[in-house]
Enzyme design. Structure first.
Site, PDB file in Angstrom:
ATOM      1  CB  ALA A 104     -63.620  18.219 -28.001  1.00 41.76           C
ATOM      2  CG  ASN A 128     -67.739  18.294 -25.715  1.00 36.95           C
ATOM      3  OD1 ASN A 128     -66.920  19.074 -26.204  1.00 36.95           O
ATOM      4  ND2 ASN A 128     -67.605  17.782 -24.511  1.00 36.95           N
ATOM      5  CB  SER A 161     -59.476  11.639 -26.420  1.00 41.08           C
ATOM      6  OG  SER A 161     -58.585  11.640 -27.512  1.00 41.08           O
ATOM      7  N   PRO A 177     -55.527  10.134 -25.480  1.00 47.04           N
ATOM      8  CG  PRO A 177     -56.343   8.140 -26.379  1.00 47.04           C
ATOM      9  CD  PRO A 177     -56.732   9.292 -25.507  1.00 47.04           C
ATOM     10  CD  GLU A 185     -59.043  22.141 -19.407  1.00 48.76           C
ATOM     11  OE1 GLU A 185     -59.500  21.136 -18.821  1.00 48.76           O
ATOM     12  OE2 GLU A 185     -58.649  23.147 -18.808  1.00 48.76           O
ATOM     13  CB  CYS A 229     -64.598  16.332 -20.705  1.00 41.78           C
ATOM     14  SG  CYS A 229     -64.875  18.031 -20.253  1.00 41.78           S
ATOM     15  CD  GLU A 243     -59.741  25.476 -21.598  1.00 42.54           C
ATOM     16  OE1 GLU A 243     -60.722  24.727 -21.654  1.00 42.54           O
ATOM     17  OE2 GLU A 243     -59.243  26.028 -22.611  1.00 42.54           O
TER      18      GLU A 243
HETATM   19  P1  NDP Z   1     -60.113  13.939 -30.023  1.00 38.46           P
HETATM   20  O1  NDP Z   1     -59.045  13.800 -29.018  1.00 38.46           O
HETATM   21  O2  NDP Z   1     -60.324  12.858 -31.007  1.00 38.46           O
HETATM   22  O3  NDP Z   1     -59.850  15.271 -30.878  1.00 38.46           O
HETATM   23  C1  NDP Z   1     -59.706  16.525 -30.279  1.00 38.46           C
HETATM   24  C2  NDP Z   1     -59.201  17.518 -31.316  1.00 38.46           C
HETATM   25  O4  NDP Z   1     -57.835  17.244 -31.610  1.00 38.46           O
HETATM   26  C3  NDP Z   1     -59.937  17.460 -32.646  1.00 38.46           C
HETATM   27  O5  NDP Z   1     -60.054  18.758 -33.173  1.00 38.46           O
HETATM   28  C4  NDP Z   1     -59.014  16.600 -33.473  1.00 38.46           C
HETATM   29  O6  NDP Z   1     -59.222  16.805 -34.852  1.00 38.46           O
HETATM   30  C5  NDP Z   1     -57.672  17.087 -33.021  1.00 38.46           C
HETATM   31  N1  NDP Z   1     -56.569  16.166 -33.240  1.00 38.46           N
HETATM   32  C6  NDP Z   1     -56.598  14.820 -33.357  1.00 38.46           C
HETATM   33  N2  NDP Z   1     -55.340  14.331 -33.507  1.00 38.46           N
HETATM   34  C7  NDP Z   1     -54.494  15.392 -33.478  1.00 38.46           C
HETATM   35  C8  NDP Z   1     -53.062  15.550 -33.564  1.00 38.46           C
HETATM   36  N3  NDP Z   1     -52.247  14.498 -33.718  1.00 38.46           N
HETATM   37  N4  NDP Z   1     -52.546  16.791 -33.473  1.00 38.46           N
HETATM   38  C9  NDP Z   1     -53.352  17.868 -33.302  1.00 38.46           C
HETATM   39  N5  NDP Z   1     -54.703  17.777 -33.225  1.00 38.46           N
HETATM   40  C10 NDP Z   1     -55.270  16.566 -33.305  1.00 38.46           C
HETATM   41  O7  NDP Z   1     -61.398  14.267 -29.174  1.00 38.46           O
HETATM   42  P2  NDP Z   1     -62.914  14.381 -29.662  1.00 38.46           P
HETATM   43  O8  NDP Z   1     -63.097  15.504 -30.603  1.00 38.46           O
HETATM   44  O9  NDP Z   1     -63.350  13.012 -30.056  1.00 38.46           O
HETATM   45  O10 NDP Z   1     -63.618  14.835 -28.284  1.00 38.46           O
HETATM   46  C11 NDP Z   1     -63.915  13.944 -27.296  1.00 38.46           C
HETATM   47  C12 NDP Z   1     -62.854  13.928 -26.218  1.00 38.46           C
HETATM   48  O11 NDP Z   1     -62.599  15.235 -25.742  1.00 38.46           O
HETATM   49  C13 NDP Z   1     -63.274  13.136 -25.025  1.00 38.46           C
HETATM   50  O12 NDP Z   1     -62.280  12.236 -24.643  1.00 38.46           O
HETATM   51  C14 NDP Z   1     -63.488  14.152 -23.935  1.00 38.46           C
HETATM   52  O13 NDP Z   1     -63.289  13.702 -22.671  1.00 38.46           O
HETATM   53  C15 NDP Z   1     -62.573  15.244 -24.320  1.00 38.46           C
HETATM   54  N6  NDP Z   1     -63.078  16.508 -23.827  1.00 38.46           N
HETATM   55  C16 NDP Z   1     -62.433  17.111 -22.774  1.00 38.46           C
HETATM   56  C17 NDP Z   1     -62.906  18.275 -22.230  1.00 38.46           C
HETATM   57  C18 NDP Z   1     -62.183  18.947 -21.110  1.00 38.46           C
HETATM   58  O14 NDP Z   1     -62.366  20.138 -20.918  1.00 38.46           O
HETATM   59  N7  NDP Z   1     -61.364  18.273 -20.355  1.00 38.46           N
HETATM   60  C19 NDP Z   1     -64.109  18.919 -22.751  1.00 38.46           C
HETATM   61  C20 NDP Z   1     -64.695  18.230 -23.870  1.00 38.46           C
HETATM   62  C21 NDP Z   1     -64.179  17.073 -24.376  1.00 38.46           C
HETATM   63  P3  NDP Z   1     -60.312  15.918 -35.644  1.00 38.46           P
HETATM   64  O15 NDP Z   1     -61.353  15.470 -34.703  1.00 38.46           O
HETATM   65  O16 NDP Z   1     -60.821  16.841 -36.663  1.00 38.46           O
HETATM   66  O17 NDP Z   1     -59.522  14.763 -36.183  1.00 38.46           O
END
Ligand code: NDP
Length: 486
Positions: free
Chosen positions: A153, A155, A231, A233, A252, A286, A460
């Site tokens: 992600a 952040n 996220s 989804p 995560e 998150c 993790e």
């Molecule tokens: P996203 O879910 O939009 O994306 C996460 C990563 O997955 C990005 O690198 C994205 O690429 C990639 N991705 C998107 N679609 C696919 C797919 N179909 N197959 C494989 N990879 C894919 O999250 P954000 O980057 O917007 O981050 C915010 C989210 O992350 C928040 O919901 C937050 O809660 C969560 N988060 C969770 C943490 C935890 O440890 N639990 C820590 C930090 C954040 P790209 O963006 O380049 O399209």
């Protein structure tokens, strides 16, 4: 980008930087100004193929090295990261817009902790001997999974690249890491440092791209494990794709975590915990405790002190060490948060402070607090991922625990009270993977981190992460004769 240490190309493959401008361009935008500071290129199928082949051929040799040798390289990389903390923190600030005051203590330093910790554990990873009676026994071998894909992600780009890379490498795997397209720079420096520390070529590769690149990697039959920070989804999609190939996963994901403040809590500490759990990294964390349940007796005092302390936030140039609150990572994320603020007002929550974009360049929002929030409002149910705190009232312990758990998420939860018996009771009752008593959002490498329910699968950090980057083989040994029925 006006900075000497910027990465030299889009990808890092087989031990070196690789550029391929035939991929789709990815503009890196500095969130404090909106300026384009670098242009990288998404991985083409050829780049992904090179990453997969490099990882495949390097992994077997790496796995055959002793844990002590592998660990020494990781610990050397940790030292290099600490020596270069300033430069890495500046780069992370360019990448994310987070204030240098934060990046200099919570990103490369946290990555270095992971490299040091798992570097130390590498030599301790052993199997066990299980006697079966007589002269027969079983022994287990802890073996690597093979090729791991990490998807990050935006952040904490340096931290995420290390939290996934360090345990993977310690266990003898190869890693292919795809950063978020929003923050593609920092993972390249992690790769560079690992190789400078002696990591053989091909073991830590970085490829850029949007979701489609991540998706192609997850579906590749050569990949054995996928670790995603993202996220819910996205997690659902990636988990489903990984299941097709029966791959190991760590997920995560997001949260909407409760932070429960009882009447008897130390007010200053409770306010401090709520600030850390809602406004650090401009709320883009998150595990944030964004549903702040405050017992009625302390509610007005809490809101008054919170508002006073928020007025001390230094909002401004993220590079200025005095700045304590920076912009949102992107215009898109800022708009998502503004939509939620509008929903909160439309649904009748009381806006205590903030609630608007700041009148300056860049993607700055004012720290925002809503009071009189009810459980059914969108701002109390959905992850906002921005500086928006929802304050909800409650009367008693049983009621607040039921309401705190009434969510599909289960990443984190916190409680502030001076009654320690109650604190432990409430922590035991929380349906969340990471709980806090009289503190919030600590994430040291020694402790497992991860979510329950929709917030994730696996853990993790800590020794628990080893389980998710290795597998056990049982070897049965018979010293006496085999007794067959015929
Ligand atoms: P996203 O879910 O939009 O994306 C996460 C990563 O997955 C990005 O690198 C994205 O690429 C990639 N991705 C998107 N679609 C696919 C797919 N179909 N197959 C494989 N990879 C894919 O999250 P954000 O980057 O917007 O981050 C915010 C989210 O992350 C928040 O919901 C937050 O809660 C969560 N988060 C969770 C943490 C935890 O440890 N639990 C820590 C930090 C954040 P790209 O963006 O380049 O399209």
């Amino acid at each position: 980008m006006p900075y000497a240490t910027q990465p030299r190309a889009s990808h890092f493959l087989n031990g070196e930087y690789v550029e391929d401008k035939s991929g789709e361009p990815i503009e890196v935008i500095y969130p404090a100004t909106g300026d384009v500071i670098a242009t990288l290129y998404s991985a083409t199928p050829e780049i992904m193929e090179r990453a997969l082949e490099a990882a495949k051929s390097a992994q077997k040799h790496w796995a055959a090295m002793s844990g002590t040798e592998r660990g020494r390289i990781l610990r050397r990389a940790a030292d290099l990261m600490r020596e270069r903390n300033h430069d890495l923190s500046v780069l992370e600030t360019w990448d994310t817009g987070k204030p240098y005051q934060e990046t200099s203590v919570a990103d490369a330093t946290s990555g270095a902790d992971a490299l040091e910790y798992f570097g130390g554990l590498a030599a301790t990873l052993t199997g066990e001997h299980i006697p079966l009676g007589g002269e027969n026994w079983v022994y287990t071998r802890r073996e690597p999974l093979g090729i791991c894909v990490g998807i990050g992600a935006w952040n904490y780009p340096t931290q995420i690249a290390c939290w996934k890379g360090a345990p993977a490498l310690a266990c003898g795997n190869a890693m292919i890491f795809k950063p978020s397209e929003t923050t593609p720079l920092c993972a390249l420096k992690v790769a560079e440092i690992l190789h400078e520390a002696g990591l053989p070529a091909g073991l830590y590769n970085v490829v850029q791209g949007m979701g489609a690149v991540g998706s192609a990697l997850v579906s590749d039959p050569r990949v054995d494990k996928v670790s995603l920070t993202g996220s819910v989804p996205t997690g659902r999609r990636v988990y489903a794709a990984a299941a097709e190939g029966m791959k190991h996963v760590t997920m995560e994901l997001g949260g909407k975590s409760p932070l429960v403040i009882f009447d008897d809590a130390d007010l200053e500490n409770a306010v401090g915990g709520a600030i850390l759990g809602n406004f650090y990294s401009s709320g883009q964390v998150c595990s944030n405790g964004t549903r702040v349940f405050v017992q009625r007796g302390i509610k007005e005092a809490f809101l008054e002190r919170l508002t006073q302390r928020l007025s001390n936030a230094v909002i401004g140039d993220p590079m200025d060490p005095k700045t304590s609150f920076g912009p949102m990572v992107s215009e898109r994320q800022m708009k998502i948060v503004l939509d939620y603020i509008a929903k909160g007002q439309a649904e009748g929550a009381r806006l205590v402070t903030g609630g608007k974009r700041l009148d300056r360049e860049g993607f700055y929002l004012a720290p925002t607090v809503f009071a009189d929030v009810t459980d059914d409002m969108a701002i109390a149910r959905e992850e906002i991922f921005g500086p928006v705190m929802a304050v909800l009232d409650f009367e008693d312990e049983a009621e607040v625990l039921t309401r705190a758990n009434a969510t599909e998420f289960g990443l984190a939860a916190g409680v502030f009270t001076r009654d320690l018996a109650r604190a432990h009771r409430v922590a035991a009752g929380f349906e969340a993977g990471t709980c806090y008593i009289n503190t919030y959002n600590d994430a040291p490498v020694e402790a497992p981190f991860g979510g329950m329910k929709m917030s994730g699968v696996g853990r993790e950090n800590s020794k628990a992460a080893i389980e998710h980057y290795s597998q056990l083989k049982s070897v049965f040994v018979r010293m006496d004769d085999v007794e067959a029925p015929f």
